[in-house]
Design an enzyme around this catalytic site. Structure first.
Site, PDB file in Angstrom:
ATOM      1  N   ASP A  79     -34.426  -9.260  64.946  1.00 55.95           N
ATOM      2  CA  ASP A  79     -33.480  -8.843  63.906  1.00 55.95           C
ATOM      3  C   ASP A  79     -34.142  -8.827  62.528  1.00 55.95           C
ATOM      4  O   ASP A  79     -33.868  -7.952  61.712  1.00 55.95           O
ATOM      5  CB  ASP A  79     -32.285  -9.803  63.888  1.00 55.95           C
ATOM      6  CG  ASP A  79     -31.433  -9.691  65.144  1.00 55.95           C
ATOM      7  OD1 ASP A  79     -31.003  -8.574  65.458  1.00 55.95           O
ATOM      8  OD2 ASP A  79     -31.208 -10.713  65.806  1.00 55.95           O
ATOM      9  N   HIS A 108     -34.270 -21.865  66.299  1.00 56.57           N
ATOM     10  CA  HIS A 108     -35.192 -20.829  65.824  1.00 56.57           C
ATOM     11  C   HIS A 108     -36.545 -21.400  65.402  1.00 56.57           C
ATOM     12  O   HIS A 108     -37.581 -20.964  65.896  1.00 56.57           O
ATOM     13  CB  HIS A 108     -34.570 -20.061  64.647  1.00 56.57           C
ATOM     14  CG  HIS A 108     -35.560 -19.256  63.868  1.00 56.57           C
ATOM     15  ND1 HIS A 108     -35.927 -17.990  64.257  1.00 56.57           N
ATOM     16  CD2 HIS A 108     -36.283 -19.529  62.751  1.00 56.57           C
ATOM     17  CE1 HIS A 108     -36.837 -17.523  63.412  1.00 56.57           C
ATOM     18  NE2 HIS A 108     -37.066 -18.425  62.489  1.00 56.57           N
ATOM     19  N   HIS A 166     -41.609 -22.440  66.644  1.00 50.68           N
ATOM     20  CA  HIS A 166     -40.408 -21.633  66.882  1.00 50.68           C
ATOM     21  C   HIS A 166     -40.187 -21.453  68.379  1.00 50.68           C
ATOM     22  O   HIS A 166     -40.665 -20.478  68.964  1.00 50.68           O
ATOM     23  CB  HIS A 166     -40.561 -20.272  66.204  1.00 50.68           C
ATOM     24  CG  HIS A 166     -40.762 -20.356  64.719  1.00 50.68           C
ATOM     25  ND1 HIS A 166     -41.968 -20.705  64.146  1.00 50.68           N
ATOM     26  CD2 HIS A 166     -39.906 -20.148  63.687  1.00 50.68           C
ATOM     27  CE1 HIS A 166     -41.852 -20.697  62.830  1.00 50.68           C
ATOM     28  NE2 HIS A 166     -40.616 -20.364  62.511  1.00 50.68           N
ATOM     29  N   HIS A 220     -45.138   3.662  35.726  1.00 48.01           N
ATOM     30  CA  HIS A 220     -46.218   4.260  36.500  1.00 48.01           C
ATOM     31  C   HIS A 220     -47.602   3.788  36.055  1.00 48.01           C
ATOM     32  O   HIS A 220     -48.601   4.201  36.639  1.00 48.01           O
ATOM     33  CB  HIS A 220     -46.144   5.784  36.408  1.00 48.01           C
ATOM     34  CG  HIS A 220     -45.049   6.382  37.250  1.00 48.01           C
ATOM     35  ND1 HIS A 220     -43.741   5.968  37.153  1.00 48.01           N
ATOM     36  CD2 HIS A 220     -45.062   7.340  38.207  1.00 48.01           C
ATOM     37  CE1 HIS A 220     -43.000   6.656  38.015  1.00 48.01           C
ATOM     38  NE2 HIS A 220     -43.771   7.485  38.660  1.00 48.01           N
ATOM     39  N   GLU A 270     -44.919   3.759  51.168  1.00 55.27           N
ATOM     40  CA  GLU A 270     -46.190   3.080  50.916  1.00 55.27           C
ATOM     41  C   GLU A 270     -46.390   1.878  51.832  1.00 55.27           C
ATOM     42  O   GLU A 270     -47.487   1.649  52.358  1.00 55.27           O
ATOM     43  CB  GLU A 270     -46.262   2.623  49.447  1.00 55.27           C
ATOM     44  CG  GLU A 270     -46.222   3.749  48.428  1.00 55.27           C
ATOM     45  CD  GLU A 270     -44.807   4.220  48.103  1.00 55.27           C
ATOM     46  OE1 GLU A 270     -43.832   3.594  48.605  1.00 55.27           O
ATOM     47  OE2 GLU A 270     -44.659   5.213  47.367  1.00 55.27           O
TER      48      GLU A 270
END
Lengths: 740, 740
Positions: B232, B339, B102, B550, B487
């Site tokens: 970004d 990129h 890159h 859950h 989390e």
């Protein structure tokens, strides 16, 4: 049917008495003295309204669909309050009986719930699947008793009184978190925080897309809103940020999110971890933001805010509604203790006294019942009107109507699967990601509800639909979705799309390793029976130089272990087409396709029919179902297995090569079929897969050998990696010889 | 050593010539004519600077640590530019040689990289592990050639010229994404987007915590900055939102993030999916925001922005640096094509011409080399000064110094493990989540670097340290971290904490099922050798009414399949203590503890020593290593296996009960030990675990029987669920009888 959203803001505000920005009850708790059901609230709005407006809405004649929004109809304030307290106590009583659940949210959000289901939303309780219904998502799914209470009052057959009494019990229709597959009227499965708001973005996207494709100047056949209630927990989750950023980008004006700003989460006051300015953040994301400061009793303000939101057509709206969690509980309101436990008998009594509620548990007062009873005829009328409208549409726009009908019903066009490409061993070698793109484009040309995209890897995942443009604010009729680098939001948005209409078939894409970013949404696809297609490329160390952060190892196993999801690893063009054939046809089961970055040959013996069996023989020189050895491969390693078989056969061995493209489908075959592929007498089995060997003992048996990679990968050209990690023909030949 | 951060903004700006907000080069690309290395840039700032300041910094005497920031030193503009172009071409050449990588980010971010590593950061290249170094994280990890080039120029031994030439090759120290375990000087493993910025929040948290605990009015022994470059892609990821919201909440003033605002991602212009106002969003999150409009050549502006950031002590700073991706490439700059692919020979040539770069590939011009060479003596001086400071500190504050030293070295206090509680079968039954809390509190009392918290479930996960307060903006010396419902951010922040100092041992917690939200961070714990402890409660259908959203099913298997992570499922107090003993001692391997919500008895036969073996016999009435059957359980089901054994023994059977608490550790035992626990002759093996049976064939063998749950769970009281899903003593007894 543009409904009220064409009203100017000023008109909207005038049409209902309002008292914006009354003092915030959150910080200093009200005494509730003004809340007795027989006493009109002492607010400017209710006084004004009581002075000059109509009495019980239930006394009005049944309203036709076009007026179903009933903006100008008002209801005696005491009855509104009584209705809201009914919602509160149904939740309190159900949680109390179950001795388990979350009463705090329903008590705080009952006013929002009432305004939505009694005053704003268009739905038909006797047909929860009516296509043009407004969608409602309780993103803070733990507060599901709010939703069950609303469905009960609104007349949904799925939530009768006995269902409320069976809250959280075995086989009840009122499970501990909302499950769309258990309870008609629940649109999506929520509970894991942030999923619901992202689902709602998908639902709103679906509406926007279908409206753009099918609405005509004289017939807006697709036209509904998507409402959400989300809480502080949803706001904190990254997935909500991803989805809300996209909603702002796409300008989903018919998405209206009510944010239950109650400042309490399980760990206490949100001040301990959540002090950002949510309002400013949503403005930054391109949303329209409204603040209702008194969500506890400011019913008119909530209603007015929703009306204002409807006037803003190019942006989604966040209505921050400041509430008191557990509103009405004299000793537990505004504390975490009311979040996730039953109030307890004593506090239930104190709350009844405080809110002036003399009734037995689960009782719905007659006037409340009578008031809500109109939703059944109104809903029927709404649907009948829409059906008439669709009939007109069908007459005038038969082609469009046929497409729309297919999307509504989920019926696939006959022979759709013939569009999928087929290959012979002479077809050029290609990466399965490229072969996948051929399938995607073929499917999009025949399946009207087929749409999707990638999390900023379209040119790597090979997911662009070449005959369509980008779904964007100005071009919502197009079918290439551009998710940006937002895998988790992408998955959940696709769940929303899939659950909007049976014929919408969304696919999405990223690198296979990044399923780790979206696994929670994928699990909900599986649980909530959303037939989303996950196009996951760069499926092994075969991606080469990007290295171990990008090389999946444990991912195949991790999805094989997940219930109700199909994990495909096709080896070539025919298998890729086969995987898509099944993925498209399974509308209640998501599919994951693990695809290669690198070129693979078209192998002799692979087939669509084989894929449908999950595992099948692609070549065999044995007889009597007694090969000397069985070599098993998946995806890019099937070629290696085939080459190893060639070697062994040169040495006179009878060798079978089996493609294990989808374990779940093989598990579902008959014992006879399984025996025909993996005869129990043949223990000389070697598997090869460029991933963990975890789980392969099931296939190769205690005496077999699984060749794989049980460490992380490395950064180097792919060929070198295959050699270094021992994923080679020699390894298979060697292992087989040891076993034969 | 508060360094320059105590300078007022005005002073900071004066100390270096600046020209803020010059015109934005991004939209209309510059012609580069002003960029020739021998021509001073035609900007007000460089002209002013050249007029009156010192020449080459390398001509200055070696600067003592206290002045190492060298604010007032300047370097000839042409040399700065030459250095920056050196960075660009090292990246271009390495990617070109590898034909993979890159180049776009390094070309655009070279100015930021130069300013950071040459002008701002304090580090010692010859000791990349010097404790008080500034930390740098390249969150946009794909641009790693930027970082390798900087480490090379700065004199790190880990990145020599041959390493650059081996970019992305087998066993090189320059893998395709930055790996901390491969390359000294790389702090954390990045590549999966958004992880790095979240790691940086953890690094900055660690600094803030240690500074608050150990700094004295006369001796600020902990004092460094954490710098990040993110792109970004990182901004779009939800994990960055979670971590940045926390960074704002915590007021981590020494976290300075440079946002490479280049408007290009893989799918093209970010306008297709990312149009939010990042500036406004970060302001909403409580950050200080600065915009450098010309990141391509505005070196002074970048430097000034960092100085400004340092003056803001109560907020982290986001410096939006607008750049051109692939800056310098005449035909590919500002497009996605630069990129992620090599430029190609022709474009490399064109870029050399455009930037006036006459050198061979990988060449570092002598004056650039000479200029950067001062970092070796400077770095040595910085560390020597700090060592002297630490000696003073140790003399004056011996106790604090001993604790800090332990955190720096990772040495655990001798006998620490004796603090862990022990249990007998007579000890009261308890949930392992509660037993876990006893361990956590015991460990925090003896291990100075032990700290952690939960994602808003502290009272459910039982993770509060009772003798400590909350780590907050005003109380950063405390050890209870309050992550909110975040989390993914939590996991990555803990990775940053763990990798800050060997003796920092972070734990974090949520419900086990929500590991799905943070799996990408957990994988990076495992890959990057960060010994984070994951306290995951509510580990099965035993949680009851909350239902299938859950209830983990596939999660145990999914972690058993992941490399380098230890998956524990302790059955009682001794096993919980055993799991913690190992988790704390394994500093290069994360541990997951799956813990019960429900009470479990203290079982006879369980032991810490047993846990260390991964699997072990807890009871056996057989002799000669020939039981009739082996019953195998984990966690809450070990009790069921034990009860089933009692039943079978009553019928005269010789039955062994084995706890399989940690598969990975068992895998690592000798064959003899394995045979002693699971004799190969005994095929009558029954396993029971309230989760998927996937993977259990490895343990029970082709002839054994795995009892588990291969569908999603349901909402009902736990006892009912165990019965309905067949996780019962009867099921084990029945299965065993069929096999014996």
């Amino acid at each position: 049917m543009a409904s009220t959203s064409s009203l100017a803001l000023s008109q909207a505000l005038l049409s209902r008495a309002t008292s914006h920005h009354v003092s915030d009850n959150r910080v200093s708790l009200p005494t509730f003295s003004g809340l007795k059901p027989t006493t009109p609230r002492a607010t400017a709005s209710s006084s004004r309204r009581l002075a000059g407006r109509a009495p019980h809405r239930s006394l009005l004649p049944v309203i036709r669909a076009t007026a179903a929004e009933t903006i100008d109809a008002t209801t005696e304030a005491s009855l509104v309050e009584k209705s809201i307290n009914t919602i509160r106590f149904l939740a309190i009583d159900a949680v109390e009986k179950a001795k388990s659940g979350h009463p705090g949210l329903p008590m705080g959000c009952a006013p929002m719930g009432h305004v939505l289901y009694d005053e704003v939303m268009r739905y038909n309780p006797k047909n929860p699947y009516w296509f043009n219904r407004d969608r409602f998502v309780l993103s803070a799914g733990h507060g599901c008793m709010l939703h069950y209470a609303l469905l009960h009052l609104a007349g949904y057959d799925s939530v009768k009184e006995e269902d409320l009494k069976n809250f959280r019990q075995w086989e009840s229709r009122t499970p501990g978190h909302p499950e769309n597959f258990e309870t008609p009227g629940i649109e999506v499965t929520t509970g894991p925080l942030g999923q619901g708001i992202a689902n709602a973005v998908g639902l709103a996207l679906a509406e926007r897309h279908l409206a753009a494709r099918f609405n005509q100047p004289d017939n807006e056949i697709v036209d509904h809103y998507t409402y959400v209630i989300l809480g502080d927990g949803c706001q904190m989750e990254g997935i909500s940020h991803e989805a809300c950023s996209l909603a702002g980008h796409w300008g989903l004006g018919k998405l209206i999110a009510l944010y239950d700003d109650n400042h309490i989460s399980i760990d206490g006051d949100t001040d301990i971890a959540f002090t950002e300015s949510v309002d400013q953040r949503f403005e930054a994301l391109g949303w329209h933001v409204i603040w209702v400061k008194n969500g506890n009793t400011g019913y008119d303000e909530i209603h007015a805010a929703i009306k204002e939101a409807k006037t803003v057509k190019d942006k989604p709206t966040l209505i921050k509604v400041t509430t008191t969690i557990g509103f009405g509980s004299p000793n537990k309101a505004n504390s975490y203790s009311v979040h996730g436990s039953a109030l307890g008998e004593k506090e239930v009594g104190a709350t009844r006294k405080n809110l002036g509620w003399p009734y037995e548990p689960f009782h719905v007062p007659d006037d409340v019942k009578s008031h809500w009873s109109r939703h059944t005829p109104e809903g029927a009328a709404l649907e009948a009107d829409w059906n008439a409208k669709f009939a007109e549409y069908e007459k005038k726009y038969p082609d469009e109507a046929a497409e729309l009908r297919a999307i509504i019903t989920g019926e696939l066009p006959s022979g759709w699967e013939k569009a999928l490409p087929t290959y012979t061993p002479e077809s050029p070698a290609d990466a399965t990601r490229n072969l996948s793109q051929q399938c995607l484009n073929a499917l999009a040309s025949v399946v009207p509800g087929f749409l999707g995209g990638s999390a900023d890897l379209a040119s790597s995942n090979m997911t662009l639909l070449k005959t369509f443009g980008n779904f964007q604010k100005e071009t919502p009729e197009e079918r290439n979705l551009r998710f940006g680098v937002r895998e988790h939001g992408m998955g959940a948005i696709c769940n929303g799309i899939a659950l909007h209409s049976p014929g919408l078939i969304p696919y999405n894409a990223t690198f296979f390793v990044f399923t780790d970013y979206m696994r929670a949404a994928m699990r909900i696809s599986a649980l909530s029976e959303a037939g989303v297609i996950y196009v996951m490329t760069h499926d092994s160390i075969g991606l080469g130089e990007d290295g171990p952060t990008h090389q999946p190892i444990e991912h195949l196993a991790s999805f094989r272990a997940m219930p109700n999801i199909l994990m495909f690893r096709p080896a070539d063009g025919n298998e890729t087409a086969g995987a898509y054939k099944i993925a498209v046809s399974k509308r209640k089961r998501p599919s994951v396709l693990a695809l290669s970055r690198q070129k693979l040959p078209q192998l002799p013996g692979t087939s669509v029919e084989g894929v449908e069996k999950g595992a099948y023989t692609i070549s065999d020189n044995s007889s009597g179902n007694k090969p000397d050895a069985i070599l098993i491969g998946t995806g890019s390693e099937l070629e290696i297995a085939a080459k190893a078989a060639d070697e062994l056969r040169k040495e006179g061995k009878a060798v079978r090569v089996v493609s294990f493209v989808c374990w779940e489908l093989f598990d579902e075959q008959s014992d006879a079929y399984k025996e025909s592929v993996l005869p129990s007498d043949v223990s000389a089995r070697v598997s090869i897969e460029a991933g963990t060997t975890f789980g392969w003992e099931k296939i190769v048996g205690s005496k077999g050998k699984a060749i794989g990679i049980d460490s992380f990968g490395a950064s180097a050209p792919a060929g070198r990696l295959y050699k270094e990690f021992g994923i080679t023909v020699d390894a298979v030949v060697g292992a087989a010889k040891e076993l034969i």
